[in-house]
Design a protein around this motif. Structure first.
Motif, PDB file in Angstrom:
ATOM      1  N   ASN A  65      -2.206  -7.378   6.431  1.00 21.42           N
ATOM      2  CA  ASN A  65      -3.150  -8.315   6.516  1.00 21.42           C
ATOM      3  C   ASN A  65      -4.294  -6.991   6.141  1.00 21.42           C
ATOM      4  O   ASN A  65      -4.987  -7.816   4.841  1.00 21.42           O
ATOM      5  N   PHE A  66      -3.944  -5.707   7.431  1.00 18.09           N
ATOM      6  CA  PHE A  66      -5.122  -4.846   5.963  1.00 18.09           C
ATOM      7  C   PHE A  66      -4.853  -4.014   4.237  1.00 18.09           C
ATOM      8  O   PHE A  66      -5.505  -4.576   3.724  1.00 18.09           O
ATOM      9  N   GLU A  67      -2.884  -4.212   4.993  1.00 19.23           N
ATOM     10  CA  GLU A  67      -2.397  -3.545   3.272  1.00 19.23           C
ATOM     11  C   GLU A  67      -3.128  -4.524   2.176  1.00 19.23           C
ATOM     12  O   GLU A  67      -2.826  -4.051   1.058  1.00 19.23           O
ATOM     13  N   ALA A  68      -2.875  -5.807   2.754  1.00 13.31           N
ATOM     14  CA  ALA A  68      -3.598  -7.360   1.816  1.00 13.31           C
ATOM     15  C   ALA A  68      -4.206  -7.079   1.060  1.00 13.31           C
ATOM     16  O   ALA A  68      -5.075  -6.893  -0.123  1.00 13.31           O
ATOM     17  N   ARG A  69      -5.733  -6.948   1.996  1.00 12.68           N
ATOM     18  CA  ARG A  69      -6.970  -6.851   1.644  1.00 12.68           C
ATOM     19  C   ARG A  69      -7.026  -5.840   1.061  1.00 12.68           C
ATOM     20  O   ARG A  69      -8.062  -5.585   0.037  1.00 12.68           O
ATOM     21  N   CYS A  70      -6.264  -5.063   1.503  1.00 14.46           N
ATOM     22  CA  CYS A  70      -7.066  -3.168   0.610  1.00 14.46           C
ATOM     23  C   CYS A  70      -6.536  -2.758  -0.327  1.00 14.46           C
ATOM     24  O   CYS A  70      -5.342  -2.590  -0.856  1.00 14.46           O
ATOM     25  N   GLU A  71      -7.912  -2.209  -1.205  1.00 17.41           N
ATOM     26  CA  GLU A  71      -8.136  -1.650  -2.459  1.00 17.41           C
ATOM     27  C   GLU A  71      -8.089  -0.402  -2.933  1.00 17.41           C
ATOM     28  O   GLU A  71      -7.329  -0.133  -3.778  1.00 17.41           O
ATOM     29  N   TYR A  72      -7.520   0.578  -1.350  1.00 15.65           N
ATOM     30  CA  TYR A  72      -8.387   1.720  -2.111  1.00 15.65           C
ATOM     31  C   TYR A  72      -6.814   2.476  -2.964  1.00 15.65           C
ATOM     32  O   TYR A  72      -6.786   3.354  -2.954  1.00 15.65           O
ATOM     33  N   PHE A  73      -5.634   2.474  -2.556  1.00 10.30           N
ATOM     34  CA  PHE A  73      -4.450   2.722  -3.030  1.00 10.30           C
ATOM     35  C   PHE A  73      -3.263   1.630  -4.016  1.00 10.30           C
ATOM     36  O   PHE A  73      -2.478   1.804  -3.837  1.00 10.30           O
ATOM     37  N   ARG A  74      -4.375   0.612  -3.972  1.00 12.26           N
ATOM     38  CA  ARG A  74      -3.429   0.065  -4.647  1.00 12.26           C
ATOM     39  C   ARG A  74      -3.522   0.178  -6.303  1.00 12.26           C
ATOM     40  O   ARG A  74      -3.812   0.643  -6.412  1.00 12.26           O
ATOM     41  N   PRO A  75      -1.984   0.138  -6.691  1.00 15.13           N
ATOM     42  CA  PRO A  75      -1.467   0.433  -8.116  1.00 15.13           C
ATOM     43  C   PRO A  75      -2.290   0.077  -9.103  1.00 15.13           C
ATOM     44  O   PRO A  75      -2.540  -1.539  -8.869  1.00 15.13           O
ATOM     45  N   ALA A 116      -1.877   8.844   3.470  1.00 18.60           N
ATOM     46  CA  ALA A 116      -1.980  10.550   4.664  1.00 18.60           C
ATOM     47  C   ALA A 116      -2.260  12.154   3.846  1.00 18.60           C
ATOM     48  O   ALA A 116      -3.148  12.324   4.414  1.00 18.60           O
ATOM     49  N   ASP A 117      -2.038  12.219   2.001  1.00 15.25           N
ATOM     50  CA  ASP A 117      -2.379  13.030   1.416  1.00 15.25           C
ATOM     51  C   ASP A 117      -4.530  12.881   1.071  1.00 15.25           C
ATOM     52  O   ASP A 117      -5.026  13.940   1.190  1.00 15.25           O
ATOM     53  N   GLU A 118      -4.575  11.835   1.112  1.00 11.76           N
ATOM     54  CA  GLU A 118      -5.768  11.182   1.460  1.00 11.76           C
ATOM     55  C   GLU A 118      -6.810  11.060   2.967  1.00 11.76           C
ATOM     56  O   GLU A 118      -8.064  10.399   2.751  1.00 11.76           O
ATOM     57  N   TRP A 119      -5.893  11.154   3.475  1.00  8.87           N
ATOM     58  CA  TRP A 119      -6.467  10.433   5.230  1.00  8.87           C
ATOM     59  C   TRP A 119      -7.737  11.073   5.462  1.00  8.87           C
ATOM     60  O   TRP A 119      -8.406  10.335   6.178  1.00  8.87           O
ATOM     61  N   ARG A 120      -8.361  12.133   4.955  1.00  8.59           N
ATOM     62  CA  ARG A 120      -9.780  12.426   5.325  1.00  8.59           C
ATOM     63  C   ARG A 120     -10.740  11.867   4.836  1.00  8.59           C
ATOM     64  O   ARG A 120     -11.800  10.651   5.734  1.00  8.59           O
ATOM     65  N   ASN A 121     -10.786  11.105   3.469  1.00 11.37           N
ATOM     66  CA  ASN A 121     -11.962  10.189   3.155  1.00 11.37           C
ATOM     67  C   ASN A 121     -10.863   8.751   3.773  1.00 11.37           C
ATOM     68  O   ASN A 121     -11.988   8.055   3.406  1.00 11.37           O
ATOM     69  N   PHE A 122      -9.668   7.811   3.657  1.00 11.57           N
ATOM     70  CA  PHE A 122      -8.830   7.391   3.987  1.00 11.57           C
ATOM     71  C   PHE A 122      -9.505   6.707   5.316  1.00 11.57           C
ATOM     72  O   PHE A 122      -9.785   5.528   5.369  1.00 11.57           O
ATOM     73  N   ARG A 123      -9.581   7.402   6.252  1.00 16.25           N
ATOM     74  CA  ARG A 123      -9.881   7.091   7.160  1.00 16.25           C
ATOM     75  C   ARG A 123     -10.695   6.234   8.289  1.00 16.25           C
ATOM     76  O   ARG A 123     -11.213   5.126   8.917  1.00 16.25           O
ATOM     77  N   GLY A 124     -11.872   6.352   6.992  1.00 10.68           N
ATOM     78  CA  GLY A 124     -13.457   5.751   7.286  1.00 10.68           C
ATOM     79  C   GLY A 124     -13.077   4.025   7.097  1.00 10.68           C
ATOM     80  O   GLY A 124     -13.153   3.055   7.758  1.00 10.68           O
ATOM     81  N   MET A 168       0.535  -0.772  -0.301  1.00 10.73           N
ATOM     82  CA  MET A 168       0.086   0.444  -0.476  1.00 10.73           C
ATOM     83  C   MET A 168       0.941   1.276   0.076  1.00 10.73           C
ATOM     84  O   MET A 168       1.793   1.346   1.144  1.00 10.73           O
ATOM     85  N   ASP A 169       0.733   2.495  -0.764  1.00 14.69           N
ATOM     86  CA  ASP A 169       0.945   3.855  -0.913  1.00 14.69           C
ATOM     87  C   ASP A 169      -0.030   4.289   0.115  1.00 14.69           C
ATOM     88  O   ASP A 169      -0.063   5.311   0.419  1.00 14.69           O
ATOM     89  N   TRP A 170       1.013   4.555   1.504  1.00 14.36           N
ATOM     90  CA  TRP A 170       1.167   5.206   3.096  1.00 14.36           C
ATOM     91  C   TRP A 170       1.233   6.831   2.143  1.00 14.36           C
ATOM     92  O   TRP A 170       0.464   7.391   2.770  1.00 14.36           O
ATOM     93  N   ILE A 171       1.523   7.213   1.508  1.00 22.74           N
ATOM     94  CA  ILE A 171       2.445   8.513   1.068  1.00 22.74           C
ATOM     95  C   ILE A 171       0.903   8.931   0.419  1.00 22.74           C
ATOM     96  O   ILE A 171       0.111  10.749   1.243  1.00 22.74           O
ATOM     97  N   ALA A 172      -0.085   8.348  -0.401  1.00 22.81           N
ATOM     98  CA  ALA A 172      -0.607   8.350  -0.845  1.00 22.81           C
ATOM     99  C   ALA A 172      -1.762   8.463   0.481  1.00 22.81           C
ATOM    100  O   ALA A 172      -2.946   9.526   0.732  1.00 22.81           O
TER     101      ALA A 172
END
Length: 75
Positions: free
Chosen positions: A61-71, A8-16, A2-6
């Motif tokens: 595990n979260f990173e593996a299943r999260c598609e929010y910032f997957r390239p 952080a940039d989109e945290w308001r949306n991603f925190r949900g 996962m891209d943690w820089i992205a």
């Protein structure tokens, strides 16, 4: 990975998305994390009483299943 820089940039949306995996995290916790993976691990440890390795495993595990910032692959 996962891209943690992205994140952080989109945290308001991603925190949900993060909250769906760790419901014990408060709004104050999430505001303080602000997309920082290390801070997320620390807050997971504190709220859930986990060791560092357990928190890291949950995040992996979260990173593996999260598609929010997957390239997106090129075609």
């Amino acid at each position: 990975m996962m891209d943690w820089i992205a994140a952080a940039d989109e945290w308001r949306n991603f925190r949900g998305v993060v909250r769906t995996s760790w419901r014990k995290l408060t709004d104050v916790d999430l505001a303080g994390i602000a997309g920082d993976r290390g801070r997320l691990a620390n807050r997971i440890q504190a709220r859930y009483g986990l060791s560092n390795s357990q928190a890291e495993e949950q995040i992996r595990n979260f990173e593996a299943r999260c598609e929010y910032f997957r390239p997106v692959s090129s075609r």
